[in-house]
Design a protein around this motif. Structure first.
Motif, short mmCIF file in Angstrom:
data_model
loop_
_atom_site.label_atom_id
_atom_site.label_comp_id
_atom_site.label_asym_id
_atom_site.label_seq_id
_atom_site.Cartn_x
_atom_site.Cartn_y
_atom_site.Cartn_z
N ILE A 9 5.01 3.57 -7.46
CA ILE A 9 3.74 3.11 -8.18
C ILE A 9 3.51 1.48 -8.42
CG2 ILE A 9 2.73 3.07 -10.60
CD1 ILE A 9 4.55 5.83 -10.99
N ALA A 10 2.70 1.27 -8.02
CA ALA A 10 2.34 -0.47 -8.22
C ALA A 10 1.97 -0.50 -9.85
CB ALA A 10 1.27 -0.67 -7.09
N TYR A 11 2.65 -1.54 -10.23
CA TYR A 11 2.13 -1.86 -11.58
C TYR A 11 2.18 -3.16 -11.84
CZ TYR A 11 2.54 -1.45 -16.85
OH TYR A 11 2.36 -1.60 -18.10
N PRO A 121 0.61 -9.27 -2.87
CA PRO A 121 0.69 -7.80 -3.50
C PRO A 121 0.31 -6.57 -2.43
CG PRO A 121 -0.54 -9.20 -4.89
CD PRO A 121 -0.08 -10.03 -3.66
N SER A 122 -0.62 -6.61 -1.62
CA SER A 122 -0.89 -5.61 -0.88
C SER A 122 0.18 -5.62 0.23
CB SER A 122 -2.20 -5.54 -0.23
OG SER A 122 -2.38 -6.81 0.66
N ASP A 123 0.51 -6.66 0.67
CA ASP A 123 1.92 -6.41 1.80
C ASP A 123 2.96 -5.96 1.30
OD1 ASP A 123 -0.06 -7.44 3.75
OD2 ASP A 123 0.66 -9.54 3.64
N GLU A 124 3.27 -6.41 0.17
CA GLU A 124 4.68 -6.07 -0.37
C GLU A 124 4.68 -4.92 -1.18
OE1 GLU A 124 7.55 -7.86 -0.29
OE2 GLU A 124 6.46 -9.52 0.91
N ILE A 125 3.65 -4.06 -1.45
CA ILE A 125 3.50 -2.74 -1.96
C ILE A 125 3.93 -1.72 -0.86
CG2 ILE A 125 1.95 -0.67 -2.72
CD1 ILE A 125 0.68 -3.00 -4.44
N VAL A 126 3.56 -2.23 0.47
CA VAL A 126 3.31 -1.40 1.68
C VAL A 126 4.74 -1.27 2.09
CG1 VAL A 126 2.64 -0.91 3.98
CG2 VAL A 126 0.79 -1.30 2.14
N GLN A 127 5.16 -2.44 2.04
CA GLN A 127 6.70 -2.85 2.73
C GLN A 127 7.57 -2.00 1.72
OE1 GLN A 127 7.44 -7.02 3.57
NE2 GLN A 127 9.57 -6.66 3.87
N TYR A 128 7.58 -2.29 0.51
CA TYR A 128 8.33 -1.57 -0.46
C TYR A 128 8.41 -0.26 -0.23
CZ TYR A 128 10.69 -0.42 -4.96
OH TYR A 128 11.70 -0.08 -5.66
N GLY A 134 9.17 5.93 0.50
CA GLY A 134 8.39 6.28 -0.44
C GLY A 134 7.54 7.52 0.34
N ASP A 135 6.97 8.39 -0.40
CA ASP A 135 6.27 9.53 0.16
C ASP A 135 4.84 9.45 -0.21
OD1 ASP A 135 8.39 10.94 1.58
OD2 ASP A 135 8.77 11.70 -0.48
N LEU A 136 4.68 8.72 -1.42
CA LEU A 136 3.11 8.52 -1.70
C LEU A 136 3.39 7.24 -2.72
CD1 LEU A 136 0.33 9.48 -2.52
CD2 LEU A 136 1.35 10.68 -4.58
N ILE A 137 2.09 6.44 -2.57
CA ILE A 137 1.88 5.35 -3.11
C ILE A 137 0.76 5.37 -4.34
CG2 ILE A 137 1.04 2.74 -3.14
CD1 ILE A 137 2.27 2.65 -0.34
N VAL A 138 1.38 5.38 -5.50
CA VAL A 138 0.09 5.58 -6.78
C VAL A 138 -0.27 4.34 -7.12
CG1 VAL A 138 -0.37 6.45 -8.87
CG2 VAL A 138 1.14 7.70 -7.14
N ILE A 139 -1.60 3.48 -7.17
CA ILE A 139 -1.94 2.46 -7.55
C ILE A 139 -3.21 2.39 -8.16
CG2 ILE A 139 -3.25 2.07 -5.24
CD1 ILE A 139 -2.51 -1.01 -5.49
N ILE A 165 1.79 5.87 4.66
CA ILE A 165 1.80 6.97 3.86
C ILE A 165 0.87 7.25 2.85
CG2 ILE A 165 4.40 6.89 4.03
CD1 ILE A 165 4.29 5.68 0.85
N PRO A 166 0.50 8.37 2.61
CA PRO A 166 -0.75 8.67 1.57
C PRO A 166 -0.75 7.50 0.24
CG PRO A 166 0.27 10.88 1.96
CD PRO A 166 1.08 9.69 2.47
N VAL A 167 -1.93 7.28 -0.05
CA VAL A 167 -2.17 6.19 -1.10
C VAL A 167 -3.00 7.20 -2.07
CG1 VAL A 167 -2.96 4.12 -2.04
CG2 VAL A 167 -1.91 4.35 0.13
N LEU A 168 -2.45 7.31 -3.31
CA LEU A 168 -3.65 7.78 -4.32
C LEU A 168 -3.96 6.73 -5.23
CD1 LEU A 168 -4.74 9.94 -6.02
CD2 LEU A 168 -2.47 10.35 -7.30
#
Length: 171
Positions: A9-11, A121-128, A134-139, A165-168
Motif C-alpha cells: 500500500i502506497a501511503y 514516488p512512482s519509481d520507488e513504489i514499483v521497485q519496493y 508484492g502481488d498487488l499494489i494498492v494506491i 504486478i497488478p495495481v488497484l
C-alpha cells in the motif's frame, strides 16, 4: 485466479491514500495476506546558493549591463543530493506519518511492515513492490485537473504503467 499473498500500500497521508490503506487492510484480512505500507519521500532539492529573498536565482533588474557574458543572470542548476545510506532518524513529519499508519493498523488489529523510502514516488513504489515480492499494489487516486495531468501525469497512473504486478487504484 492469482492469490494475492502480499499487498503493498502506497501511503502519503492524503485522504486518497487513507482510502487506499483502508481498502488494503480490508483486502488483506479477507485474503489473509501479508501487508506492507510504504511512504515515499522525495530526495534532493534545489541548490542552497539561492538566497531566501530571491529564490528565482535571477539577478535583480537594477544590475547594470556592462557588455560581457559575465553579467547575464544565471539560474543555478538543481543539485541532486545523495541521501545517506541509512536514515537513523526520521524527520518530525516522517515520524508523524509513520505513527499515524501504525495507529490505524493497531486499531484494525493488523500486523504490517511500515517503511519510509526516499526517491521518485512512482519509481520507488514499483521497485519496493518488486524487491519485497508484492502481488498487488494498492494506491490512492488523487484527482488532478487537465493541464497538470497532461504535463505531469499522476503517481497512480505512472505506477500502473510501470508495474509488472497488478495495481488497484482506490477512488
Amino acid at each position: 485466479m492469482k492469490a494475492f499473498q502480499h499487498l503493498i500500500i502506497a501511503y502519503d497521508g492524503t485522504k486518497d491514500s487513507k482510502h487506499a490503506l483502508d481498502l488494503g487492510i480490508s483486502m488483506s484480512k479477507q485474503l489473509q495476506s501479508r501487508l506492507s505500507v510504504v511512504n515515499i519521500q522525495k530526495e534532493g532539492g534545489i541548490s542552497h546558493d539561492i538566497t531566501d529573498t530571491d529564490r528565482s536565482g535571477i539577478v535583480p533588474p537594477k544590475t547594470p549591463y556592462v557588455g560581457t557574458m559575465n553579467n547575464y543572470p544565471v539560474v543555478p542548476a538543481a543539485v541532486q543530493q545523495e541521501p545517506p545510506s541509512e536514515y537513523p532518524e526520521y524527520t518530525e513529519q516522517e515520524m508523524a506519518l509513520k505513527n499515524e499508519v501504525n495507529r490505524i493498523l493497531a486499531d484494525q488489529h493488523v500486523d504490517a511492515n511500515v517503511e519510509i523510502v526516499y526517491g521518485e514516488p512512482s519509481d520507488e513504489i514499483v521497485q519496493y513492490a518488486q524487491e519485497h515480492d508484492g502481488d498487488l499494489i494498492v494506491i490512492g487516486s488523487r484527482d488532478i485537473s487537465g493541464l497538470k495531468r497532461l504535463i505531469f501525469g499522476s503517481v497512480s497512473e505512472k505506477v500502473s504503467h510501470r508495474s509488472t504486478i497488478p495495481v488497484l487504484i482506490a477512488k
